[in-house]
Scaffold this active site. Structure first.
Site, short mmCIF file in Angstrom:
data_model
loop_
_atom_site.label_atom_id
_atom_site.label_comp_id
_atom_site.label_asym_id
_atom_site.label_seq_id
_atom_site.Cartn_x
_atom_site.Cartn_y
_atom_site.Cartn_z
N THR A 156 -41.60 -30.78 10.39
CA THR A 156 -42.07 -29.91 11.20
C THR A 156 -41.37 -29.92 12.58
O THR A 156 -41.29 -29.06 13.36
CB THR A 156 -43.70 -30.32 11.60
OG1 THR A 156 -43.55 -31.79 11.86
CG2 THR A 156 -44.67 -30.03 10.42
N ASP A 157 -40.43 -30.96 12.75
CA ASP A 157 -39.94 -31.26 14.06
C ASP A 157 -38.78 -30.20 14.49
O ASP A 157 -38.83 -29.68 15.49
CB ASP A 157 -39.40 -32.55 14.36
CG ASP A 157 -38.26 -33.34 13.45
OD1 ASP A 157 -37.94 -32.41 12.30
OD2 ASP A 157 -37.73 -34.24 13.72
N ALA B 236 -32.86 -46.36 4.16
CA ALA B 236 -33.97 -46.38 3.47
C ALA B 236 -35.06 -45.35 4.16
O ALA B 236 -36.27 -45.30 3.94
CB ALA B 236 -34.95 -47.64 3.70
N SER C 144 -20.24 -54.41 13.26
CA SER C 144 -21.63 -54.43 12.57
C SER C 144 -21.67 -55.58 11.79
O SER C 144 -21.12 -55.89 10.90
CB SER C 144 -21.73 -53.23 11.85
OG SER C 144 -23.17 -53.27 11.11
N SER D 34 -32.85 -45.92 10.84
CA SER D 34 -31.68 -47.09 11.48
C SER D 34 -30.75 -46.41 12.34
O SER D 34 -30.39 -46.99 13.32
CB SER D 34 -31.23 -47.99 10.45
OG SER D 34 -30.41 -47.17 9.60
N SER D 35 -30.34 -45.25 12.02
CA SER D 35 -29.42 -44.47 12.61
C SER D 35 -29.58 -44.13 14.13
O SER D 35 -29.02 -44.34 15.12
CB SER D 35 -28.65 -43.56 11.99
OG SER D 35 -29.67 -42.72 11.43
N LEU E 252 -35.76 -44.94 7.30
CA LEU E 252 -36.63 -45.79 8.32
C LEU E 252 -35.98 -45.56 9.77
O LEU E 252 -35.99 -46.04 10.70
CB LEU E 252 -36.88 -47.25 7.91
CG LEU E 252 -37.61 -47.43 6.78
CD1 LEU E 252 -37.59 -48.89 6.45
CD2 LEU E 252 -39.14 -46.73 6.93
N ASP F 254 -36.95 -38.87 15.19
CA ASP F 254 -36.66 -40.33 15.09
C ASP F 254 -36.17 -41.03 16.28
O ASP F 254 -36.66 -41.94 16.64
CB ASP F 254 -35.37 -40.34 14.07
CG ASP F 254 -35.78 -39.82 12.65
OD1 ASP F 254 -37.04 -39.53 12.32
OD2 ASP F 254 -34.69 -39.28 11.97
N TYR G 94 -31.15 -31.06 3.41
CA TYR G 94 -31.97 -31.00 4.54
C TYR G 94 -31.51 -29.65 5.38
O TYR G 94 -32.20 -28.94 5.77
CB TYR G 94 -31.43 -32.39 5.50
CG TYR G 94 -32.35 -32.28 6.61
CD1 TYR G 94 -33.51 -33.03 6.78
CD2 TYR G 94 -31.74 -31.83 7.84
CE1 TYR G 94 -34.33 -33.35 8.03
CE2 TYR G 94 -32.42 -31.97 8.97
CZ TYR G 94 -33.79 -32.51 9.02
OH TYR G 94 -34.62 -32.66 10.11
C1 GLA Z 1 -35.43 -37.02 9.06
C2 GLA Z 1 -34.96 -36.12 10.44
C3 GLA Z 1 -36.06 -35.82 11.33
C4 GLA Z 1 -37.19 -35.02 10.61
C5 GLA Z 1 -37.61 -35.90 9.46
C6 GLA Z 1 -38.55 -35.00 8.39
O1 GLA Z 1 -35.88 -38.22 9.41
O2 GLA Z 1 -34.04 -37.11 11.21
O3 GLA Z 1 -35.67 -35.19 12.66
O4 GLA Z 1 -36.77 -33.89 10.43
O5 GLA Z 1 -36.47 -35.95 8.49
O6 GLA Z 1 -39.67 -35.01 9.02
#
Ligand code: GLA
Length: 399
Positions: free
Chosen positions: A52-53, A139, A84, A143-144, A141, A188, A240
């Protein structure tokens, strides 16, 4: 298409990590001088509001206790020396040579932030930087985003750049979009910067208005289980970006600035206008997902988290059937968690692999994790990892 993996230019493998060595000692060993400080930013899960973002919609992430820490010192030249500990690799880059797509792998994130600050006219110079952390890599989550935000915070402090909060998150997102080549939304990076312990972050990605919504599953005898399917997720590749382009095309056909402008009450009319079945499905997901964020937040605020499970599961079904961003491992994890007594479960993040979250009565957490493992075993999938997550704080200076 830009490459997703592979070492950064100038990256070399390092000698094996000494597990008991502190970050400060490692910094001294790598760079031959002391660091000036350390900055950390967390990974995140998104409770609800997926894909949705970039449609100007609503998201509800929370920060994980797992974080990426950068230990750093400024330099008086224009060289970036990056090490790293997680990737066990080193990169040396000249800031003047940085260009979008020119650095790949983990080093693209700190390098991208330096590039972005320079693009915006900030006078940052070189940096020695050690990256460490416990956010699982690859994963889903974030990290980037955590690495970008920790680096941006470090650079802002070290070079006296006035940059914080939403602006810092936006800059990190700009770096990821333009330098690393991932056309992500802002969720994120916003989560990494703005989340607070004990809260979920309700973010309106159009106005960037934020609301901290108290979130304490334990108070209702519940736990939030994160199941890392370990199915590799690759967001930079086409899927994506294709979803994002599809949404933009649908918004153009519907004559709105973004799909956020289509409410649930307009959905049938909007669907009747669109001729492509695939676009109709994408729009249905985005519109109903924004509605589910609202519903979930209402239940949270009313102290009725125990009733919110079906909202999570409905989000997964929509992502599976309409948005088509799940994969067999994600679907299997959701199914097994529900069969083991989870009140609701869904994939979290971009999809195509990565993690599932499940809302589980505390006494069933062990059983739920064990049953997901067994289901994966039966299907011949790699063993998943699972941990219970508590909402934690966003980015900060460590010392
Ligand atoms: C990834 C993208 C976010 C968002 C999600 C899906 O994490 O980095 O900006 O679009 O996918 O909600």
């Amino acid at each position: 298409m830009r490459r997703t993996a592979g070492p950064a230019r100038g990256t070399e493998p390092r000698s094996p990590v000494r597990a008991d060595e502190s970050a400060e000692d490692r910094f001294r060993r790598e760079f031959g001088r002391p660091p000036a400080g350390a900055w950390a930013a967390p990974g995140r899960i998104n409770l609800i509001g997926e894909h949705t973002d970039y449609n100007d919609g609503f998201v509800l992430p929370m920060a994980l206790p797992q974080r990426i820490t950068v230990t750093a010192a400024p330099r008086d030249d224009d060289t970036l020396r990056l090490v790293s500990r997680q990737a066990d690799a080193r990169a040396e880059l000249a800031i003047g040579d940085l260009e979008p797509g020119g650095v790949t792998g983990w080093a693209a994130y700190p390098a991208g932030v330096v590039w972005a600050l320079r693009q915006r006219g900030h006078r940052v110079r070189g940096l020695d930087l050690l990256v460490d952390g416990d956010v699982p890599l690859g994963a889903g989550l974030s990290s980037s985003a955590a690495l970008e935000c920790a680096t941006a915070l470090a650079l802002a402090d070290l070079y006296d750049v006035s940059l914080a909060g939403v602006e810092l998150a936006e800059l990190a997102r700009y770096a990821e979009n333009e330098f690393a080549g991932m056309p992500c939304g802002v969720m994120d990076q916003a989560a990494a910067v703005l989340c607070r312990a004990g809260h979920a972050l309700l973010l309106d990605t159009r106005s960037m208005a934020t609301t901290q919504v108290p979130f304490d599953p334990a108070a209702e005898g519940l736990a939030l289980l994160v199941i890392d399917t370990r199915a590799p997720h690759r967001l930079v590749d086409g899927a994506y970006a294709a979803r994002r382009r599809g949404c933009e095309r649908a918004a153009a056909v519907l004559g709105v600035a973004a799909l956020r402008d289509i409410g649930n009450e307009d959905l049938d009319t909007a669907l009747a206008v669109l001729s492509e079945p695939e676009l109709r499905a994408r729009v249905r997901h985005v519109v109903t997902e924004n509605e589910r964020v609202e519903r979930f937040v209402e239940l949270l605020r009313a102290g009725r988290l125990g009733e919110a499970g079906p909202v999570l599961t409905a989000s997964h079904v929509s992502l599976r059937d309409d948005y088509e961003v799940t994969c067999p491992e994600l679907d299997a994890a959701v199914e097994a968690a529900l069969a083991a007594g989870a009140l609701g479960a869904r994939m979290t993040g971009g999809g195509f692999g990565g993690c599932v979250i499940a809302l589980v009565p505390e006494e069933r957490v062990e059983r739920c994790a064990a049953e997901v493992r067994q289901a994966f075993d039966r299907s011949g999938f790699a063993g998943p990892a699972a941990f219970a997550a508590t909402p934690s704080d966003g980015a900060r200076r460590v010392w």
